[in-house]
Design a protein around this motif. Structure first.
Motif, PDB file in Angstrom:
ATOM      1  N   LEU A  90      12.667  34.295  85.467  1.00 41.14           N
ATOM      2  CA  LEU A  90      13.492  35.710  85.160  1.00 41.14           C
ATOM      3  C   LEU A  90      13.516  36.435  86.557  1.00 41.14           C
ATOM      4  O   LEU A  90      14.447  37.192  86.658  1.00 41.14           O
ATOM      5  N   PRO A  91      12.397  36.577  87.110  1.00 38.67           N
ATOM      6  CA  PRO A  91      12.603  37.381  88.461  1.00 38.67           C
ATOM      7  C   PRO A  91      13.548  36.829  89.405  1.00 38.67           C
ATOM      8  O   PRO A  91      14.303  37.456  89.990  1.00 38.67           O
ATOM      9  N   ARG A 132      16.929  38.218  88.236  1.00 38.44           N
ATOM     10  CA  ARG A 132      17.340  39.761  88.403  1.00 38.44           C
ATOM     11  C   ARG A 132      18.698  40.132  88.968  1.00 38.44           C
ATOM     12  O   ARG A 132      19.180  40.768  88.357  1.00 38.44           O
ATOM     13  N   VAL A 167      21.855  41.687  86.976  1.00 40.22           N
ATOM     14  CA  VAL A 167      22.513  43.077  87.425  1.00 40.22           C
ATOM     15  C   VAL A 167      23.898  42.850  87.656  1.00 40.22           C
ATOM     16  O   VAL A 167      24.836  43.863  86.798  1.00 40.22           O
ATOM     17  N   GLY A 180      18.996  48.514  88.984  1.00 43.59           N
ATOM     18  CA  GLY A 180      18.837  47.116  89.152  1.00 43.59           C
ATOM     19  C   GLY A 180      18.368  46.843  90.460  1.00 43.59           C
ATOM     20  O   GLY A 180      17.079  45.936  90.383  1.00 43.59           O
ATOM     21  N   THR A 181      18.667  47.159  91.602  1.00 46.15           N
ATOM     22  CA  THR A 181      18.263  46.629  92.901  1.00 46.15           C
ATOM     23  C   THR A 181      16.875  47.219  93.295  1.00 46.15           C
ATOM     24  O   THR A 181      16.146  46.635  93.950  1.00 46.15           O
ATOM     25  N   GLN A 231      14.545  47.783  90.964  1.00 42.32           N
ATOM     26  CA  GLN A 231      13.488  47.113  90.354  1.00 42.32           C
ATOM     27  C   GLN A 231      13.328  45.787  91.228  1.00 42.32           C
ATOM     28  O   GLN A 231      12.257  45.416  91.348  1.00 42.32           O
ATOM     29  N   GLU A 232      14.423  45.211  91.713  1.00 40.25           N
ATOM     30  CA  GLU A 232      14.121  44.007  92.470  1.00 40.25           C
ATOM     31  C   GLU A 232      13.354  44.285  93.562  1.00 40.25           C
ATOM     32  O   GLU A 232      12.809  43.189  94.143  1.00 40.25           O
TER      33      GLU A 232
END
Lengths: 302, 447
Positions: free
Chosen positions: A215-216, A219, A223, A296-297, A299-300
């Motif tokens: 999942l990571p 990511r 997005v 999104g980014t 969180q990344e």
């Protein structure tokens, strides 16, 4: 050759040297200007005028924008695609994710077949897909009719106002599930195998591997897929427009913002107002897509 | 990527080139210019020859053009199918707006004609003496092309309304063929009670059908005088129709299956739709689309409100017009005249299932004696000719009827969807029309 000519050639050569870069990007720039900048500029120009059947064309400033803000038809169509977005996109992306993880798990028999089978609907043009589904949904002629006959009741009513958004969501999910699955699957393929080896050495099971590694790693892809899906939802047009002939009272002329813009210009000759709708929708879509990307980014990076 | 972009540029350039070539083709060559003309000019133009572009979706279009080119070898006609109905009007409207790109001759349905007439985009054919052709056509169709003393086209076909009904179904439940609308509603109730899957009619709310039904009921909701327009979708006749039809809508006695869909054809063939109130072109539609219904169907005059005087309305049908943009209007007029008044052309049109607008054809014994197998050898044209003789006069369409029809489902269609009072929908339609008309520079008042 005279000295002046030589000079000219020399200076020409230097200029050419500076412009070589431009020459390389020229094909792209030509297309960008012709296909993107000019139409947007023209739409902006159009949106500042009002052309009437009687009385001709005149400059109205921002009157079209003011009218749009107060236009309940526009906002109802916007609300409809927003509801569609909030429900359909997560459903589609989760299904795509599950499919990608299943394919990547290497536990699936005939994985190649499943990959193609899930992706295949994406290869069907949207118009054809809507026609196929229109046939399936037909309450008399189609599969739905036969199914209802079998049960002896009117259980399935895909063309009623209650169900129409679900019916369209089903078509869109069917169409784009495979596309998103491929994005996710491709992202999973680039995860280095050493990570999995390390995880299994540490005693991680399948679920743990999915949560901590897969999942990571996905990511960024999620997005991207979300942004594409948001844009797609706001641009919803083909499916409802084709189903309109089958359900004329349920799918109105302002069912989605794009249909509204289309009908304004092609049925009502209101090109200026239609351009305004297009621009406002474009801006809203860009803002939402940008917010999703930034969030999104972030969180990344965390 | 680079290569792909170049392909795109190439494709774009090709498109531009093709478009330019097409535009080049559409401009006609030689001949006399526009403005005031006379009858002799038409004959001279036909002799001199030239090139015409003709937009039409009529199935017999290609055959008619071929026959015309044979009769007048010096004239070349380029037939273009620019879409059916609204699709064509959109392109035509765009060409009118752009000032170029319109064909010389175009097919335009009666309901859309005022819109193009008002935009001053059509040639007045009376300058070529075509007024004299009046006696050749039915009064209903002539009234649709002769607006405010100007002749904007010649009628191609007509659609006087009649009642097409499934006789087998009526006989099965011993229901008498209704002559009045009251009887029609009674028949609707009886039929649906006897067979819950059967409905008297299929209607999801169709603007063309509604306006024709209002026309038959004596309503004249649209009054047009130049750019002054009055809309009254609550006048006596309109209310009369709406109140009658409410009985069917509110009591769920209509199959709400959109017309011309697979579902619709299936129900027509399978005895689930008992009647269709439709234009005289309907036999061609049902014969090709609902083959399974062959032998079941028959035709009767449309029911009336008082049951005494036969009265009906036009439903569909259209004309061929000469565009003002045409560089050879006299030649274009000659083509239109041949197309819609010569025997050869009209017969070709009839053979493809069309219903004529010319009285000579309507009264010819061959035509009246036609007995299609589909209708159990009933001489249906006798009934349909009767309908064409009893079309009520004085009907006007809006000068923006194309738009009006496009928003019908948003307004009146909602009454159908909710099985509620049609009058509510009609009022909503009216206010939307008033708003649009005024925005477009007309002086529209609601009454």
């Amino acid at each position: 050759m005279s000295s002046r000519a030589i000079q000219a050639t020399r200076s020409g050569r230097t200029r050419r040297g500076k412009q070589t870069g431009w020459l390389f990007v020229a094909p792209f720039m030509v297309v960008l200007v012709a296909m993107l900048i000019v139409p947007i500029g023209y739409a902006l120009y159009l949106s500042l005028f009002r052309d009437q059947l009687i009385g001709g064309n005149h400059f109205v400033g921002f009157a079209n924008y003011i009218q749009l803000v107060q236009d309940s038809k526009f906002w109802s169509s916007f609300l409809r695609v927003l509801i569609f977005l909030v429900i359909q996109v997560p459903v589609m992306l989760i299904l795509a994710l599950v499919a990608a993880l299943a394919l990547d798990s290497a536990r699936l028999h005939a994985a190649g077949f499943f990959r193609i089978a899930i992706f295949l609907p994406y290869a069907v043009p949207g118009v054809v897909a809507a026609l196929i589904w229109g046939f399936i949904y037909g309450p008399q002629f189609g599969l739905t009719g036969s199914f209802n006959d079998l049960l002896g009741s009117d259980l399935l009513k895909p063309f009623t106002s209650t169900w129409i958004l679900t019916s369209i969501g089903n078509i869109v999910t069917w169409e784009f599930l495979g596309y998103n699955m491929i994005i996710f699957f491709a992202a999973l393929r680039v995860v280095p195998t050493e990570l999995y080896e390390a995880a299994s050495l540490d005693g991680a099971g399948s679920l743990r591997t999915i949560i901590s590694i897969k999942l990571p790693a996905l990511r960024g892809a999620i997005v991207i897929a979300t942004i594409f899906s948001i844009i797609g939802s706001f641009q919803l047009f083909n499916e409802p427009n084709l189903l309109k002939t089958l359900a004329p009272n349920v799918i109105g002329t302002f069912f989605t913002p794009n249909m509204y813009a289309y009908n304004l210009s092609f049925a009502g000759q209101q090109f200026n107002y239609s351009a305004t709708v297009a621009i406002v929708m474009g801006v809203i879509t860009a803002v939402i897509a940008y917010v999703v990307q930034v969030r999104g980014t972030r969180q990344e990076n965390r | 990527m680079h290569k792909r972009l170049r392909t795109i540029v190439g494709a774009a350039l090709t498109t531009v080139a093709v478009t330019a070539a097409l535009a080049g083709c559409s401009s006609s060559t030689g001949g006399t210019g526009g403005g005031g003309g006379n009858a002799d000019q038409v004959d001279a133009a036909l002799k001199a020859g030239g090139t015409l572009t003709y937009w039409s979706w009529t199935p017999s279009g290609a055959a008619q053009v071929a026959a015309f080119e044979k009769a007048y070898p010096k004239v070349k006609v380029k037939l273009v199918n620019a879409g059916t109905g609204n699709d064509e009007y959109t392109k035509l409207q765009n060409a009118v707006k752009a000032g170029s790109g319109a064909p010389d001759v175009a097919q335009v349905e009666y309901f859309a004609l005022p819109q193009f007439a008002l935009a001053d985009s059509l040639t007045d054919l009376s300058q070529y003496g075509f007024d004299d052709l009046k006696s050749k056509y039915t009064s209903g169709t002539w009234g649709s092309v002769d607006l405010d003393g100007k002749l904007y086209g010649l009628p191609q076909d007509s659609g006087p309304m009649a009642m097409f009904y499934n006789k087998t179904l009526f006989d099965k439940y011993s229901i008498a063929v209704p002559k009045t609308w009251d009887e029609y509603i009674a028949a609707a109730k009886k039929l649906h009670k006897a067979d819950p899957s059967a409905y008297i009619n299929s209607d999801t709310g169709d603007a063309g059908f509604t306006t024709s039904m209002i026309w038959q009921a004596g309503g004249r909701p649209f009054k047009v005088d130049g750019t002054k327009v009055t809309v009254n979708l609550q006048d006596e006749g309109t209310k009369k129709w709406a109140d009658t039809w409410n009985e069917l809508v509110e009591n769920k006695l209509l199959a709400q299956t959109p017309g011309f869909t697979d579902d619709w054809y299936k129900q027509l063939a399978g005895g689930e739709i008992a009647t269709q109130i439709s234009g005289a072109w309907f036999p061609g539609v049902i014969e090709s689309g609902a083959k399974g219904g062959s032998g079941d169907w028959a035709v009767a005059p449309i029911p009336t409100y008082d049951g005494k005087t036969a009265v009906t309305a036009e439903n569909g049908g259209g004309a061929q017009v000469v565009m003002k943009q045409s560089k050879n209007q006299a030649l274009a007029a000659g083509f239109v005249k041949w197309l819609n008044s010569s025997d050869g052309s009209v017969n070709t049109f009839l053979a493809s299932g069309g219903f004529p607008s010319t009285t000579a054809t309507l009264t010819s014994s061959d035509f009246l004696a036609t007995k299609p197998d589909y209708f159990s050898k009933q001489p249906i044209n006798e009934v349909l000719k009767g309908a064409s003789d009893s079309v009520a006069s004085g009907w006007q369409y809006l000068p923006f009827q194309v738009y009006a029809n496009s928003i019908y489902a948003d307004t009146v269609g909602q009454s159908y969807a909710n099985f509620s009072d049609i009058n509510t929908g009609l009022k909503a339609w009216q206010s939307a029309l008033v708003k649009y008309g005024n925005e477009q520079g007309f002086t529209v008042s609601a009454k």
